[in-house]
Scaffold this motif. Structure first.
Motif, PDB file in Angstrom:
ATOM      1  N   GLN A   1      -4.915   4.261   0.302  1.00 23.34           N
ATOM      2  CA  GLN A   1      -5.483   5.597   0.335  1.00 23.34           C
ATOM      3  C   GLN A   1      -5.087   6.374  -0.917  1.00 23.34           C
ATOM      4  O   GLN A   1      -5.919   7.041  -1.533  1.00 23.34           O
ATOM      5  CB  GLN A   1      -5.018   6.332   1.584  1.00 23.34           C
ATOM      6  CG  GLN A   1      -5.600   7.733   1.714  1.00 23.34           C
ATOM      7  CD  GLN A   1      -5.068   8.467   2.931  1.00 23.34           C
ATOM      8  OE1 GLN A   1      -3.961   8.212   3.388  1.00 23.34           O
ATOM      9  NE2 GLN A   1      -5.861   9.368   3.461  1.00 23.34           N
ATOM     10  N   LYS A   2      -3.819   6.271  -1.307  1.00 27.68           N
ATOM     11  CA  LYS A   2      -3.351   6.965  -2.514  1.00 27.68           C
ATOM     12  C   LYS A   2      -4.072   6.479  -3.758  1.00 27.68           C
ATOM     13  O   LYS A   2      -4.297   7.237  -4.701  1.00 27.68           O
ATOM     14  CB  LYS A   2      -1.847   6.768  -2.688  1.00 27.68           C
ATOM     15  CG  LYS A   2      -1.024   7.604  -1.751  1.00 27.68           C
ATOM     16  CD  LYS A   2       0.452   7.403  -1.998  1.00 27.68           C
ATOM     17  CE  LYS A   2       1.276   8.192  -1.000  1.00 27.68           C
ATOM     18  NZ  LYS A   2       2.711   8.002  -1.205  1.00 27.68           N
ATOM     19  N   GLU A   3      -4.426   5.188  -3.754  1.00 27.57           N
ATOM     20  CA  GLU A   3      -5.135   4.612  -4.897  1.00 27.57           C
ATOM     21  C   GLU A   3      -6.636   4.871  -4.835  1.00 27.57           C
ATOM     22  O   GLU A   3      -7.360   4.514  -5.760  1.00 27.57           O
ATOM     23  CB  GLU A   3      -4.878   3.102  -4.942  1.00 27.57           C
ATOM     24  CG  GLU A   3      -3.426   2.742  -5.190  1.00 27.57           C
ATOM     25  CD  GLU A   3      -3.131   1.262  -4.941  1.00 27.57           C
ATOM     26  OE1 GLU A   3      -4.041   0.525  -4.515  1.00 27.57           O
ATOM     27  OE2 GLU A   3      -1.977   0.867  -5.163  1.00 27.57           O
TER      28      GLU A   3
ATOM     29  N   ASN B 142       1.705   1.303   6.145  1.00 29.36           N
ATOM     30  CA  ASN B 142       2.134   1.524   4.760  1.00 29.36           C
ATOM     31  C   ASN B 142       1.123   0.969   3.767  1.00 29.36           C
ATOM     32  O   ASN B 142       0.845   1.596   2.736  1.00 29.36           O
ATOM     33  CB  ASN B 142       3.519   0.913   4.529  1.00 29.36           C
ATOM     34  CG  ASN B 142       4.597   1.671   5.267  1.00 29.36           C
ATOM     35  OD1 ASN B 142       4.460   2.848   5.564  1.00 29.36           O
ATOM     36  ND2 ASN B 142       5.684   0.980   5.587  1.00 29.36           N
ATOM     37  N   GLU B 143       0.587  -0.197   4.069  1.00 29.31           N
ATOM     38  CA  GLU B 143      -0.422  -0.805   3.176  1.00 29.31           C
ATOM     39  C   GLU B 143      -1.652   0.099   3.080  1.00 29.31           C
ATOM     40  O   GLU B 143      -2.163   0.346   1.980  1.00 29.31           O
ATOM     41  CB  GLU B 143      -0.822  -2.177   3.713  1.00 29.31           C
ATOM     42  CG  GLU B 143      -1.886  -2.868   2.893  1.00 29.31           C
ATOM     43  CD  GLU B 143      -2.332  -4.183   3.513  1.00 29.31           C
ATOM     44  OE1 GLU B 143      -3.323  -4.746   3.018  1.00 29.31           O
ATOM     45  OE2 GLU B 143      -1.704  -4.647   4.482  1.00 29.31           O
TER      46      GLU B 143
ATOM     47  N   GLU C 202      -9.076   2.610  10.984  1.00 30.14           N
ATOM     48  CA  GLU C 202      -7.911   1.828  11.414  1.00 30.14           C
ATOM     49  C   GLU C 202      -6.622   2.605  11.156  1.00 30.14           C
ATOM     50  O   GLU C 202      -5.722   2.638  12.007  1.00 30.14           O
ATOM     51  CB  GLU C 202      -7.874   0.488  10.668  1.00 30.14           C
ATOM     52  CG  GLU C 202      -6.679  -0.356  11.034  1.00 30.14           C
ATOM     53  CD  GLU C 202      -6.544  -1.613  10.179  1.00 30.14           C
ATOM     54  OE1 GLU C 202      -5.650  -2.417  10.492  1.00 30.14           O
ATOM     55  OE2 GLU C 202      -7.308  -1.783   9.205  1.00 30.14           O
ATOM     56  N   GLN C 203      -6.539   3.243  10.002  1.00 29.66           N
ATOM     57  CA  GLN C 203      -5.355   4.016   9.645  1.00 29.66           C
ATOM     58  C   GLN C 203      -5.123   5.145  10.643  1.00 29.66           C
ATOM     59  O   GLN C 203      -3.995   5.360  11.104  1.00 29.66           O
ATOM     60  CB  GLN C 203      -5.510   4.586   8.235  1.00 29.66           C
ATOM     61  CG  GLN C 203      -4.312   5.357   7.745  1.00 29.66           C
ATOM     62  CD  GLN C 203      -4.549   5.996   6.393  1.00 29.66           C
ATOM     63  OE1 GLN C 203      -5.619   6.557   6.149  1.00 29.66           O
ATOM     64  NE2 GLN C 203      -3.569   5.895   5.507  1.00 29.66           N
ATOM     65  N   ALA C 204      -6.173   5.845  11.006  1.00 23.88           N
ATOM     66  CA  ALA C 204      -6.050   6.948  11.960  1.00 23.88           C
ATOM     67  C   ALA C 204      -5.577   6.435  13.320  1.00 23.88           C
ATOM     68  O   ALA C 204      -4.712   7.049  13.953  1.00 23.88           O
ATOM     69  CB  ALA C 204      -7.387   7.669  12.103  1.00 23.88           C
TER      70      ALA C 204
END
Length: 72
Positions: free
Chosen positions: A17-19, A11-12, A29-31
């Motif tokens: 990413q949205k920002e 979530n963090e 790391e997200q992937a």
């Protein structure tokens, strides 16, 4: 296993990413975390479906005919 910490990190990273503030390392790391999460959910579904399949195949027909493959 997916822990609350892993979900919090996913979530963090999603918020960053949205920002537009996600670094290349964070994107990698997200992937990896997303893949871990998806694989975990897929495994849970498979275990559940296998369990249901075993349950269905282990019971005799409810009409008393004793045929496990009988359909009503």
């Amino acid at each position: 296993m997916i822990t609350p910490e892993i979900i919090a990190r996913i979530n963090e990273l999603g918020r960053k990413q949205k920002e537009g503030q996600l670094s290349a390392d964070e994107s990698t790391e997200q992937a990896k975390l997303r893949r871990l999460y998806i694989d975990n959910i897929k495994n849970q579904v498979k275990v559940h479906l296998d369990s249901q399949k075993e349950h269905i195949n282990s019971h005799d027909c409810s009409c008393g005919c004793q045929d496990k493959h009988h359909k009503h």
